[in-house]
Write a protein that holds these residues in place. Structure first.
Motif, PDB file in Angstrom:
ATOM      1  N   ARG A 226      -2.576  57.120  46.191  1.00 45.96           N
ATOM      2  CA  ARG A 226      -3.249  58.311  45.659  1.00 45.96           C
ATOM      3  C   ARG A 226      -2.946  59.542  46.502  1.00 45.96           C
ATOM      4  NH1 ARG A 226      -7.788  56.275  45.439  1.00 45.96           N
ATOM      5  NH2 ARG A 226      -8.842  57.135  47.267  1.00 45.96           N
ATOM      6  N   HIS A 227      -2.798  59.349  47.815  1.00 45.72           N
ATOM      7  CA  HIS A 227      -2.584  60.495  48.698  1.00 45.72           C
ATOM      8  C   HIS A 227      -1.130  60.627  49.151  1.00 45.72           C
ATOM      9  CE1 HIS A 227      -6.853  61.271  48.782  1.00 45.72           C
ATOM     10  NE2 HIS A 227      -7.087  60.030  49.156  1.00 45.72           N
ATOM     11  N   GLY A 228      -0.246  59.736  48.671  1.00 44.62           N
ATOM     12  CA  GLY A 228       1.176  59.866  48.985  1.00 44.62           C
ATOM     13  C   GLY A 228       1.522  59.580  50.434  1.00 44.62           C
ATOM     14  N   ILE A 229       0.819  58.645  51.065  1.00 41.61           N
ATOM     15  CA  ILE A 229       1.037  58.335  52.485  1.00 41.61           C
ATOM     16  C   ILE A 229       1.995  57.150  52.604  1.00 41.61           C
ATOM     17  CG2 ILE A 229      -0.070  57.611  54.647  1.00 41.61           C
ATOM     18  CD1 ILE A 229      -2.696  58.806  53.479  1.00 41.61           C
ATOM     19  N   PRO A 230       3.120  57.301  53.298  1.00 40.67           N
ATOM     20  CA  PRO A 230       4.030  56.165  53.485  1.00 40.67           C
ATOM     21  C   PRO A 230       3.323  55.031  54.232  1.00 40.67           C
ATOM     22  CG  PRO A 230       5.082  58.226  54.139  1.00 40.67           C
ATOM     23  CD  PRO A 230       3.627  58.536  53.938  1.00 40.67           C
ATOM     24  N   VAL A 231       3.557  53.794  53.770  1.00 43.23           N
ATOM     25  CA  VAL A 231       2.920  52.629  54.387  1.00 43.23           C
ATOM     26  C   VAL A 231       3.999  51.684  54.880  1.00 43.23           C
ATOM     27  CG1 VAL A 231       1.363  50.678  54.064  1.00 43.23           C
ATOM     28  CG2 VAL A 231       0.919  52.834  52.867  1.00 43.23           C
ATOM     29  N   ALA A 232       4.057  51.491  56.187  1.00 42.71           N
ATOM     30  CA  ALA A 232       4.977  50.528  56.790  1.00 42.71           C
ATOM     31  C   ALA A 232       4.194  49.271  57.159  1.00 42.71           C
ATOM     32  CB  ALA A 232       5.631  51.117  58.044  1.00 42.71           C
ATOM     33  N   ALA A 233       4.832  48.128  56.996  1.00 43.51           N
ATOM     34  CA  ALA A 233       4.214  46.867  57.388  1.00 43.51           C
ATOM     35  C   ALA A 233       4.543  46.576  58.842  1.00 43.51           C
ATOM     36  CB  ALA A 233       4.724  45.729  56.504  1.00 43.51           C
ATOM     37  N   ALA A 234       3.551  46.085  59.582  1.00 42.34           N
ATOM     38  CA  ALA A 234       3.805  45.612  60.930  1.00 42.34           C
ATOM     39  C   ALA A 234       4.753  44.417  60.867  1.00 42.34           C
ATOM     40  CB  ALA A 234       2.500  45.230  61.616  1.00 42.34           C
ATOM     41  N   PHE A 235       5.288  44.024  62.007  1.00 33.47           N
ATOM     42  CA  PHE A 235       6.287  42.958  62.060  1.00 33.47           C
ATOM     43  C   PHE A 235       5.770  41.686  61.394  1.00 33.47           C
ATOM     44  CE2 PHE A 235       8.214  39.434  64.719  1.00 33.47           C
ATOM     45  CZ  PHE A 235       9.444  39.445  64.078  1.00 33.47           C
ATOM     46  N   ARG A 236       6.529  41.200  60.417  1.00 35.29           N
ATOM     47  CA  ARG A 236       6.222  39.988  59.659  1.00 35.29           C
ATOM     48  C   ARG A 236       4.844  40.044  58.989  1.00 35.29           C
ATOM     49  NH1 ARG A 236       9.279  35.154  63.143  1.00 35.29           N
ATOM     50  NH2 ARG A 236      11.331  35.678  62.305  1.00 35.29           N
ATOM     51  N   ARG A 237       4.479  41.237  58.550  1.00 34.02           N
ATOM     52  CA  ARG A 237       3.276  41.433  57.744  1.00 34.02           C
ATOM     53  C   ARG A 237       3.660  42.096  56.430  1.00 34.02           C
ATOM     54  NH1 ARG A 237      -0.448  38.413  60.739  1.00 34.02           N
ATOM     55  NH2 ARG A 237      -0.710  39.274  62.830  1.00 34.02           N
ATOM     56  N   GLN A 238       4.799  41.704  55.859  1.00 33.70           N
ATOM     57  CA  GLN A 238       5.356  42.420  54.720  1.00 33.70           C
ATOM     58  C   GLN A 238       4.584  42.218  53.426  1.00 33.70           C
ATOM     59  OE1 GLN A 238       9.356  41.090  56.418  1.00 33.70           O
ATOM     60  NE2 GLN A 238       9.999  42.493  54.813  1.00 33.70           N
ATOM     61  N   ASP A 239       3.706  41.234  53.378  1.00 33.31           N
ATOM     62  CA  ASP A 239       2.872  41.072  52.186  1.00 33.31           C
ATOM     63  C   ASP A 239       1.526  41.766  52.342  1.00 33.31           C
ATOM     64  OD1 ASP A 239       1.744  39.375  54.051  1.00 33.31           O
ATOM     65  OD2 ASP A 239       1.564  37.653  52.702  1.00 33.31           O
ATOM     66  N   SER A 240       1.416  42.654  53.328  1.00 35.74           N
ATOM     67  CA  SER A 240       0.146  43.349  53.559  1.00 35.74           C
ATOM     68  C   SER A 240      -0.226  44.244  52.390  1.00 35.74           C
ATOM     69  CB  SER A 240       0.211  44.173  54.849  1.00 35.74           C
ATOM     70  OG  SER A 240       0.324  43.320  55.965  1.00 35.74           O
ATOM     71  N   ILE A 241       0.764  44.791  51.711  1.00 37.07           N
ATOM     72  CA  ILE A 241       0.528  45.397  50.400  1.00 37.07           C
ATOM     73  C   ILE A 241       1.685  44.969  49.498  1.00 37.07           C
ATOM     74  CG2 ILE A 241      -0.709  47.378  51.352  1.00 37.07           C
ATOM     75  CD1 ILE A 241       1.690  49.119  50.547  1.00 37.07           C
ATOM     76  N   ASP A 242       1.426  44.927  48.222  1.00 36.77           N
ATOM     77  CA  ASP A 242       2.455  44.571  47.254  1.00 36.77           C
ATOM     78  C   ASP A 242       3.631  45.529  47.427  1.00 36.77           C
ATOM     79  OD1 ASP A 242       4.026  44.109  44.968  1.00 36.77           O
ATOM     80  OD2 ASP A 242       2.279  43.581  43.771  1.00 36.77           O
ATOM     81  N   ASN A 243       4.823  44.971  47.607  1.00 32.71           N
ATOM     82  CA  ASN A 243       5.986  45.818  47.873  1.00 32.71           C
ATOM     83  C   ASN A 243       6.382  46.683  46.691  1.00 32.71           C
ATOM     84  OD1 ASN A 243       7.877  43.601  50.137  1.00 32.71           O
ATOM     85  ND2 ASN A 243       5.829  44.473  50.296  1.00 32.71           N
ATOM     86  N   THR A 244       5.806  46.438  45.509  1.00 27.04           N
ATOM     87  CA  THR A 244       6.064  47.327  44.374  1.00 27.04           C
ATOM     88  C   THR A 244       5.244  48.611  44.446  1.00 27.04           C
ATOM     89  OG1 THR A 244       4.371  46.267  42.994  1.00 27.04           O
ATOM     90  CG2 THR A 244       6.612  45.375  42.868  1.00 27.04           C
ATOM     91  N   CYS A 245       4.304  48.685  45.375  1.00 27.94           N
ATOM     92  CA  CYS A 245       3.508  49.907  45.546  1.00 27.94           C
ATOM     93  C   CYS A 245       4.444  51.080  45.818  1.00 27.94           C
ATOM     94  CB  CYS A 245       2.507  49.737  46.689  1.00 27.94           C
ATOM     95  SG  CYS A 245       1.526  51.208  47.041  1.00 27.94           S
ATOM     96  N   GLY A 246       4.232  52.181  45.151  1.00 33.40           N
ATOM     97  CA  GLY A 246       5.154  53.310  45.190  1.00 33.40           C
ATOM     98  C   GLY A 246       5.242  54.043  46.503  1.00 33.40           C
ATOM     99  N   VAL A 247       4.453  53.641  47.532  1.00 36.15           N
ATOM    100  CA  VAL A 247       4.556  54.281  48.850  1.00 36.15           C
ATOM    101  C   VAL A 247       4.920  53.268  49.932  1.00 36.15           C
ATOM    102  CG1 VAL A 247       3.024  56.213  48.315  1.00 36.15           C
ATOM    103  CG2 VAL A 247       2.055  54.084  49.223  1.00 36.15           C
ATOM    104  N   TYR A 248       5.236  52.027  49.528  1.00 35.71           N
ATOM    105  CA  TYR A 248       5.620  51.030  50.524  1.00 35.71           C
ATOM    106  C   TYR A 248       6.951  51.429  51.145  1.00 35.71           C
ATOM    107  CZ  TYR A 248       7.031  46.663  52.698  1.00 35.71           C
ATOM    108  OH  TYR A 248       7.440  45.719  53.616  1.00 35.71           O
ATOM    109  N   ALA A 249       7.007  51.408  52.490  1.00 39.80           N
ATOM    110  CA  ALA A 249       8.161  51.954  53.198  1.00 39.80           C
ATOM    111  C   ALA A 249       8.971  50.902  53.942  1.00 39.80           C
ATOM    112  CB  ALA A 249       7.689  53.016  54.198  1.00 39.80           C
TER     113      ALA A 249
END
Length: 550
Positions: A226-249
């Motif tokens: 909603r706020h357009g904030i890039p989201v990076a996953a910590a090391f080996r936490r790549q399922d922390s948000i669905d990678n199809t999310c439009g801000v997943y980095a």
């Protein structure tokens, strides 16, 4: 009250706390507990082939359920074999309880058979380590173990259970189920976070870690998008948000997208949610420094002891991850302008995660991962241990809603197969894939027997380059052309799979991978793809020749 053995009391407490599965290699030191499990159908007993596999399976089960994974091992070598899994649970913030059968109480401190001071041995790598000497107090200890394992930063608890104590017949009062403790975020702190966002020009979030859950993933993804904030996953936490999310980095750690690394360096506001900001995620505490003089750090974590422990936090927020994510998702601040960086970061990741075939490579793992993406559903659970091979999946696989990634942040080898067995038993309706290197696989390859015994359905991809690839890579970098202790002579992995009642396919070329995977998907049970690769192709971006030239 009816007299019960300590073993019966212990198993009753596990049942009351909601335990539905334990992992074990049996030992004579806890026969009374095994006898009680015989009459407790609510708890499934998974018999493994080595205590390392036991502990890794319990850790994986804790990651998948959010409840403590439970393991039983015997004293001495049983406990020390299991210690690697305890260390994984500690560094990964996984709720877990390990019960260690111990020698009789009267024989302590005589260096009896397989005697170890388990409290001293496990205390540095566990949230709590103790011994239960009185059967009447078993309910107290088990309830406390569940609380400690799940509260704040989750982690492992180790309880030694003397053999004679488990045989004692006593009256004991059961403890009720331990409810989860949820720390509500301070609305004032959340308001301060939004004020910092309004002042920021290039914010970035780093997510995943302690107390993370599907609930947290859902709400934080809504907030960030909603706020357009890039989201990076910590090391080996790549399922922390669905990678199809439009801000997943994409993910941080080893070999991340250079554009993501630069985005982190350029950020004026870093929002770390659940992550400890450990060595791997921060590239040795250099990508973000502990004092980060040119950046503002908001650190949200469920354990107050982690806030300020290594990183100075300009705004520390102690809160349950689900509660925090839901609060920021529902927070309304009309003055906050949406950032454009989120979509840009996602586009960068999409480009980075699309493999480009390389000339002259017989078996190119990048297109193999792309083939997996086409043929397997988004809820596939990918399990791996440690090794050079994992980089291809970390870069090119797109992870779905958690739990879809089981991988140790501690970098332990041999984790992938036990984790895959635990996942296949827990989620019988979802595809499970173990990705392993040749050296990595043979650390716990015997757990194929556990998979066969419990009819677990899983695909195993063994990447065989005839070497301990990661160490060979470092060796070529520091001591070019002086190979020492990194070459491996391997078995025929296809025949090994068949020996355990499974099927196998030998894959030597990229074109052969897709058809072999199709055959594997159509089958059930143990399916193994033996992928022979060239050790000269050491990562998805580096060759031995490049390393020697440095």
């Amino acid at each position: 009250m009816t007299l019960r053995t300590g073993g019966r009391i212990l198993v009753d407490q596990l049942r009351i706390q909601g335990c539905d599965r334990i992992f074990t290699v049996p030992g004579e030191s806890f026969l009374a507990a095994l006898d009680a499990l015989h009459d407790t159908p609510e708890i499934e007993t998974i018999v493994c082939r080595q205590e390392g596999g036991v502990a890794y399976m319990a850790d994986a089960d804790g990651k998948m359920t959010g409840r403590p994974g439970v393991a039983f091992v015997t004293r001495g070598p049983g406990a020390t074999n299991a210690s690697a899994g305890v260390h994984v649970a500690f560094q990964d913030s996984t709720p877990m309880i390990l019960f260690v059968g111990d020698l009789d109480r009267a024989d302590r401190d005589r260096e009896g058979f397989q005697e170890v001071d388990f409290t001293a041995f496990f205390s540095p790598i566990a949230k709590w380590a103790a011994r239960i000497d009185d059967a009447k107090r078993i309910p107290e200890y088990v309830a406390r173990a569940y609380r400690v394992a799940t509260a704040g930063r989750p982690g492992p608890v180790v309880l030694a259970i003397p053999e004679d104590m488990l045989r004692d017949e006593v009256n004991a009062l059961d403890r009720p189920p331990v409810p989860p403790v949820a720390e509500m975020p301070d609305p004032g702190a959340v308001s301060a976070l939004f004020e910092l966002l309004k002042e920021a020009s290039s914010p970035v979030a780093i997510v995943g870690g302690a107390d993370w859950s599907p609930r947290a993933a859902h709400h934080f993804a809504n907030f960030a998008f909603r706020h357009g904030i890039p989201v990076a996953a910590a090391f080996r936490r790549q399922d922390s948000i669905d990678n199809t999310c439009g801000v997943y980095a994409g993910q941080l750690g080893y070999g991340p997208n250079p554009k993501l690394r630069q985005r982190i360096r350029d950020a004026d506001l870093v929002i770390a949610v659940g992550a400890r900001l450990g060595e791997s995620t921060t590239d040795g505490y250099k990508l973000i420094t502990p004092d980060h003089p040119d950046q503002t750090l908001v650190h949200i974590h469920p354990d107050p002891n982690e806030l300020g422990r290594v990183y100075h936090a300009d705004l520390p927020i102690c809160a349950d991850m689900g509660e925090f994510a839901e609060m920021v998702d529902e927070w309304n601040d009309p003055d906050l302008v949406r950032f454009s960086a989120g979509e840009d970061a996602h586009s960068d990741w999409l480009e980075w995660s699309e493999p480009k075939p390389r000339d002259g490579v017989a078996l190119d793992l990048g297109p193999c991962v792309a083939a997996m993406r086409e043929k397997l559903p988004a809820n596939t659970i990918i399990c791996n241990g440690a090794g050079n091979f994992s980089g291809w999946w970390h870069r090119y696989w797109h992870y779905g809603v958690m739990p879809t990634q089981l991988a140790p942040t501690s970098g332990t080898m041999g984790y992938g197969l036990p984790a895959a067995v635990a996942a296949a038993i827990r989620f019988k309706d979802r595809p499970v894939v173990c990705v392993a290197g040749d050296g990595d696989f043979l650390m716990n390859g015997q757990e194929l027997a556990t998979a066969a015994q419990y009819n677990a359905s899983l695909i195993v991809i063994v990447v065989d380059n005839g070497a301990y690839g990661t160490i060979r890579m470092h060796q070529e970098r520091d001591y070019p052309e002086r190979i020492s202790a990194t070459a491996l002579a391997n078995p025929d992995f296809v025949k090994l799979s068949e020996a355990f009642g499974g099927r196998g396919w030998r894959v030597e070329n990229t074109a052969d991978f897709g058809p072999a995977l199709d055959d594997a998907i159509k089958s059930d049970g143990i399916r193994l793809l033996h992928c022979l690769t060239d050790v000269e192709i050491i990562t998805n971006s580096t060759t031995i020749a490049k390393l020697r030239a440095r």
